[in-house]
Design a protein around this motif. Structure first.
Motif, PDB file in Angstrom:
ATOM      1  N   TYR A 256       0.885  -1.214   0.033  1.00 30.62           N
ATOM      2  CA  TYR A 256       0.100  -0.110   0.014  1.00 30.62           C
ATOM      3  C   TYR A 256       0.986   1.093   0.194  1.00 30.62           C
ATOM      4  CZ  TYR A 256       1.074  -0.629   4.929  1.00 30.62           C
ATOM      5  OH  TYR A 256       1.890  -0.680   6.028  1.00 30.62           O
ATOM      6  N   ARG A 257       0.400   2.283  -0.419  1.00 29.63           N
ATOM      7  CA  ARG A 257       1.256   3.559  -0.245  1.00 29.63           C
ATOM      8  C   ARG A 257       0.680   4.310   1.094  1.00 29.63           C
ATOM      9  NH1 ARG A 257       1.355   7.584  -5.210  1.00 29.63           N
ATOM     10  NH2 ARG A 257       2.020   8.710  -3.471  1.00 29.63           N
ATOM     11  N   LEU A 258       1.963   4.949   1.725  1.00 26.17           N
ATOM     12  CA  LEU A 258       1.611   5.554   2.955  1.00 26.17           C
ATOM     13  C   LEU A 258       0.365   6.684   2.888  1.00 26.17           C
ATOM     14  CD1 LEU A 258       4.957   6.423   4.505  1.00 26.17           C
ATOM     15  CD2 LEU A 258       3.541   4.497   4.777  1.00 26.17           C
ATOM     16  N   GLN A 262       0.660   9.816   7.169  1.00 23.12           N
ATOM     17  CA  GLN A 262       1.790   8.875   7.640  1.00 23.12           C
ATOM     18  C   GLN A 262       3.009   9.532   7.016  1.00 23.12           C
ATOM     19  OE1 GLN A 262       0.077   5.337   5.828  1.00 23.12           O
ATOM     20  NE2 GLN A 262       0.284   4.432   7.983  1.00 23.12           N
ATOM     21  N   GLY A 288      -5.688   2.047  14.624  1.00 22.91           N
ATOM     22  CA  GLY A 288      -5.901   1.750  13.130  1.00 22.91           C
ATOM     23  C   GLY A 288      -5.256   2.588  12.232  1.00 22.91           C
ATOM     24  N   GLY A 290      -2.315   3.346  11.414  1.00 26.76           N
ATOM     25  CA  GLY A 290      -1.143   2.858  10.723  1.00 26.76           C
ATOM     26  C   GLY A 290       0.167   3.559  11.424  1.00 26.76           C
ATOM     27  N   VAL A 293       3.923   1.166  11.048  1.00 23.71           N
ATOM     28  CA  VAL A 293       4.836   1.133  10.123  1.00 23.71           C
ATOM     29  C   VAL A 293       5.703   2.656  10.021  1.00 23.71           C
ATOM     30  CG1 VAL A 293       3.149   2.373   8.242  1.00 23.71           C
ATOM     31  CG2 VAL A 293       4.823   0.972   7.501  1.00 23.71           C
ATOM     32  N   ARG A 442      -9.968   0.484   4.125  1.00 27.28           N
ATOM     33  CA  ARG A 442     -10.934   0.143   5.063  1.00 27.28           C
ATOM     34  C   ARG A 442     -12.344   0.040   4.750  1.00 27.28           C
ATOM     35  NH1 ARG A 442      -7.289   1.169   9.385  1.00 27.28           N
ATOM     36  NH2 ARG A 442      -5.659   0.087   8.525  1.00 27.28           N
ATOM     37  N   ARG A 574      -9.777  -4.405  11.681  1.00 29.93           N
ATOM     38  CA  ARG A 574      -8.433  -4.110  11.286  1.00 29.93           C
ATOM     39  C   ARG A 574      -7.830  -5.173  10.149  1.00 29.93           C
ATOM     40  NH1 ARG A 574      -6.453  -1.833  16.052  1.00 29.93           N
ATOM     41  NH2 ARG A 574      -4.409  -2.203  15.443  1.00 29.93           N
TER      42      ARG A 574
HETATM   43  P1  ADP Z   1      -2.319   1.435  14.910  1.00 29.99           P
HETATM   44  O1  ADP Z   1      -1.935   2.913  14.378  1.00 29.99           O
HETATM   45  O2  ADP Z   1      -3.599   1.048  15.482  1.00 29.99           O
HETATM   46  O3  ADP Z   1      -1.123   0.839  15.475  1.00 29.99           O
HETATM   47  P2  ADP Z   1      -1.396  -0.265  12.928  1.00 29.99           P
HETATM   48  O4  ADP Z   1      -0.140   0.246  12.801  1.00 29.99           O
HETATM   49  O5  ADP Z   1      -1.392  -1.505  13.582  1.00 29.99           O
HETATM   50  O6  ADP Z   1      -2.534   0.668  13.493  1.00 29.99           O
HETATM   51  O7  ADP Z   1      -2.135  -0.365  11.391  1.00 29.99           O
HETATM   52  C1  ADP Z   1      -3.267  -1.143  11.203  1.00 29.99           C
HETATM   53  C2  ADP Z   1      -3.235  -1.954   9.964  1.00 29.99           C
HETATM   54  O8  ADP Z   1      -3.126  -1.054   8.742  1.00 29.99           O
HETATM   55  C3  ADP Z   1      -2.078  -2.739   9.634  1.00 29.99           C
HETATM   56  O9  ADP Z   1      -2.513  -4.258   9.170  1.00 29.99           O
HETATM   57  C4  ADP Z   1      -1.275  -2.054   8.605  1.00 29.99           C
HETATM   58  O10 ADP Z   1      -0.521  -2.995   7.848  1.00 29.99           O
HETATM   59  C5  ADP Z   1      -2.220  -1.511   8.038  1.00 29.99           C
HETATM   60  N1  ADP Z   1      -1.846  -0.077   7.209  1.00 29.99           N
HETATM   61  C6  ADP Z   1      -0.981   0.875   7.649  1.00 29.99           C
HETATM   62  N2  ADP Z   1      -0.834   1.809   6.889  1.00 29.99           N
HETATM   63  C7  ADP Z   1      -1.638   1.447   5.928  1.00 29.99           C
HETATM   64  C8  ADP Z   1      -1.733   2.307   4.750  1.00 29.99           C
HETATM   65  N3  ADP Z   1      -1.213   3.447   4.329  1.00 29.99           N
HETATM   66  N4  ADP Z   1      -2.592   1.753   3.595  1.00 29.99           N
HETATM   67  C9  ADP Z   1      -3.219   0.599   4.050  1.00 29.99           C
HETATM   68  N5  ADP Z   1      -3.206  -0.080   5.337  1.00 29.99           N
HETATM   69  C10 ADP Z   1      -2.240   0.303   6.008  1.00 29.99           C
END
Ligand code: ADP
Ligand code: MG
Length: 686
Positions: A256-258, A262, A288, A290, A293, A442, A574
């Motif tokens: 996916y793209r940030l 992010q 959720g 992200g 990452v 989502r 999630r």
């Molecule tokens: P939180 O902010 O609650 O810690 P997470 O980092 O666990 O959330 O991210 C939730 C889910 O979203 C993970 O499965 C992650 O891989 C996914 N995710 C993170 N950034 C993106 C994005 N830019 N696009 C799609 N999915 C993403």
């Protein structure tokens, strides 16, 4: 006797009770005075039987109708009677009190006060207190009785008696709040305020008394924070961490793209880590959004430049989850760095191996619990410390971890939607970044607010989802009385649900009385789908990521704060499946409906926190205390936002006029902060 005396000095408190008090953190008379009730029992006017509401505690007055029966076996005798007034008849039961049949058979009106639940046969009052004759209730009517947090063996009455004695020595106690502030803000004088905290005469009186202590709590917190910051003002950046092609490559290959947010936050972090002074940054982002990452990118920047990065999680389950996630990404994207996991429950031999790899630098990314900050851990070159869901950590752990390396960069991740103005006060030493945009792929969670009549349908729905391969959470009704009862409640509920769901579906349970290792074992079994339905108290709240879970059913939703409900809801939605959140509540009150409706309409944490505040207004004390946000005894960051701001302004003024707190009138404040600092030092050098 004074504030420092042991509670054992009080009359009627023997060794056994001293030990029980110690279990709830009360050692001295001063501790006891600050052991404020968790709530109050208000003895309202009796309610006509025809107007009783399910799920509420109420008093009813009437006469015994028909015979009083005792049934059941020797171990569990159940006494049943029917109480009748002009509006209806109510079934009432008591457990293990067969002698009541004789006492209550004499006729004449009586008042019963207890919780009303719905059974198959209709509304039933369970195990009420008895006021017989009914006139006895008059004495208590409209009074507010304190309800304390208890531990098994310690009764509410015992605490009440002890507190009454302790309050007698209040006049000799040193007050913390300077008189000039008491006058400026018109707070209730100290002695009156403590008395009122324990034994309020009116709701209004209580709200006023509480304000004094909330303000005091914020003031001490802010001054301690400033003092700590002062002793460690921002150091120069000692690391050279230029961009690395492997990071660009990683971002290109991610599926996916940030999101824009992010990307923005990652750029802020990157320029901090490459800047002239060391980073101290808070990243706020809704559940959720992200955050992981983004933290991973920062860890990569440290690791790829030959340094180390550590990431600390509040529980072993979360640490392991991050470890698996991060080592998975390292492998998948062929990034030549080694990640290690360090937790308290590992064997000595396992730990030794990890210590070695941290010390010789072969491990670049180290993930763990507070085990990361123990003396034995010697980092070769720690450049970055990330803490996840920091509100579970005290400031002191952060500081301790910072002391492990030279002066590492610090990144704090939080899902708590605190408005920026408040965050600036609470995290005064941190710069703030906000991830205010959700990944686009989502499916929004589908919400519904229902009454308990919907329970059967909800169970059928859960069963269907599980049959399709999904998993579910059930958050159990909260129990006011004690942790022990809460645990029993969860166990009873899961036994009942297990029966309901049949042999094919495994139901597990999770509660606060379980040891950390037991909790972890259950969480992990749930993570591997060996358990399909997890019945839990709010211990499941923070950070757990099981993307296969698609339903969360929250019982007694009216008893939770909105922000807390939002966090709970964040456990689902999630993954790639459509997820559902069922808020169940027996309450028919308009206010409850309105509150839950906010969650029903919105999935935005900041919006919800704001609405919550607007609806509850300041001084709504009998409502729900938000939990989990920093460790305040009384204060609630959301609800007491105004006092927080006032305390911040007061702290500024005090530090300007009297930076060393040496002037007369500031002794109490100074002692309190010195004590706090000492405690922090002690805990960090252990
Ligand atoms: P939180 O902010 O609650 O810690 P997470 O980092 O666990 O959330 O991210 C939730 C889910 O979203 C993970 O499965 C992650 O891989 C996914 N995710 C993170 N950034 C993106 C994005 N830019 N696009 C799609 N999915 C993403
Ligand atoms: Mg997270």
């Amino acid at each position: 006797m004074n504030e420092k005396s042991s509670v054992g000095k009080l009359k009627g408190i023997g060794e056994k009770t001293v030990a029980l008090f110690a279990r709830v953190g009360v050692k001295t008379v001063g501790d006891l005075i600050r052991y404020y009730p968790r709530g109050y029992d208000i003895f309202d006017d009796p309610v006509p039987i025809g107007e009783l509401e399910e799920g509420k505690t109420a008093a009813v007055t009437g006469a015994v109708f028909g015979r009083i029966q005792v049934s059941g076996n020797q171990r569990m005798q159940i006494t049943t009677l029917h109480l009748k007034d002009l509006t209806g008849t109510l079934k009432v039961i008591w457990f293990r009190m067969p002698f009541l049949r004789a006492t209550l058979s004499k006729g004449g009106p009586l008042t019963l006060r207890g919780r009303v639940v719905r059974k198959r046969e209709g509304l039933v009052m369970e195990h009420p207190e008895i006021y017989y004759p009914a006139a006895k209730y008059e004495e208590k009517r409209h009074s507010m009785q304190p309800v304390y947090s208890l531990t098994s063996g310690l009764t509410n009455n015992a605490v009440v008696k002890a507190v009454k004695q302790a309050l007698e020595c209040v006049s000799g106690m040193q007050d913390i709040l300077p008189l000039e502030l008491e006058e400026q803000y018109g707070f209730v004088p100290y002695a009156q305020a403590v008395q009122t905290m324990h034994f309020p005469l009116t709701k209004e009186g209580f709200v006023q008394a509480r304000e004094r202590f909330v303000f005091e709590e914020f003031l001490v917190f802010i001054l301690t924070l400033r003092r700590m910051k002062h002793s460690e003002s921002r150091a120069a950046n000692q690391f050279h961490l230029p961009d690395h092609p492997a990071i660009t490559d990683f971002l290109k290959r991610l599926p996916y793209r940030l999101t824009g947010a992010q990307e923005k936050v990652w750029n802020e972090i990157r320029s901090d880590m490459q800047g002239s002074s060391v980073m101290s940054r808070l990243v706020q982002g809704d559940v959720g959004s992200g955050k992981t990452v983004v933290a991973f990118l920062a860890l990569l920047l440290a690791g790829l430049n030959g340094c180390q990065g550590a990431m600390m999680a509040p529980t072993e389950v979360l640490a392991r989850q991050h470890f698996e996630n991060i080592s998975g990404m390292l492998k998948k994207y062929s990034i030549p760095l080694k990640a290690s996991l360090l937790t308290g429950s590992m064997t000595a031999a396992q730990k030794r191996k990890v210590y070695e790899s941290i010390e010789d630098g072969s491990s670049s990314i180290i993930i763990g619990t507070h085990a990361l900050i123990q003396e034995k851990v010697k980092y070769r070159d720690l450049a970055l410390v990330v803490t996840d869901e920091q509100h579970r950590f005290g400031v002191r752990q952060r500081e301790a971890l910072a002391e492990k390396g030279r002066t590492p960069h610090i990144l704090v991740m939080s899902a708590t939607p605190i408005p920026r103005t408040l965050a600036i006060i609470l995290y005064g030493d941190l710069d703030i970044s906000v991830i205010d945009e959700m990944p686009k792929n989502r499916l929004p969670i589908k919400n519904c607010v229902v009454d308990t009549g919907y329970r059967e349908t909800a169970y059928r729905f859960i069963k269907k989802q599980v049959t399709e391969g999904r998993q579910c959470y059930v958050i159990c009704p909260m129990v006011e009385e004690s942790e022990r009862m809460e645990a029993e409640n969860v166990m009873d509920y899961s036994a009942m649900l297990s029966e309901e769901m049949g042999d094919q579906i495994r139901v597990g349970c999770l509660h606060g009385r379980m040891k950390q290792q037991e909790k972890d074992a259950v969480m992990e079994a749930f993570g591997r789908n060996e358990i399909q339905i997890l019945v839990s108290t709010t211990v499941v709240e923070v950070g757990i990521d099981v993307p296969n879970a698609t339903v969360i059913l929250i019982e007694n939703a009216e008893r939770f704060g909105l922000a807390q409900l939002h966090q709970l809801r964040g456990r689902v939605g999630r993954g790639k499946y459509q997820s559902y959140c069922i808020f169940m509540s027996p309450s028919r009150s308009k206010e409850t409906k309105e509150r839950l409706e906010i969650l029903n309409r919105s999935n935005d944490g900041f919006f919800i926190a704001g609405e919550d505040l607007r609806l509850r207004g300041p001084g709504d004390l009998f409502g729900i205390r938000q939990s989990g946000i920093l460790d305040f005894r009384l204060a609630d960051v959301f609800q007491d936002a105004k006092l927080l701001q006032a305390a911040s302004a007061a702290a500024d003024k005090i530090l300007k006029d009297d930076p060393l707190l040496a002037l007369p009138g500031h002794e109490g404040l100074k002692n309190c902060i010195d004590e706090k600092m000492q405690q922090i030092m002690l805990e960090t050098t252990l």
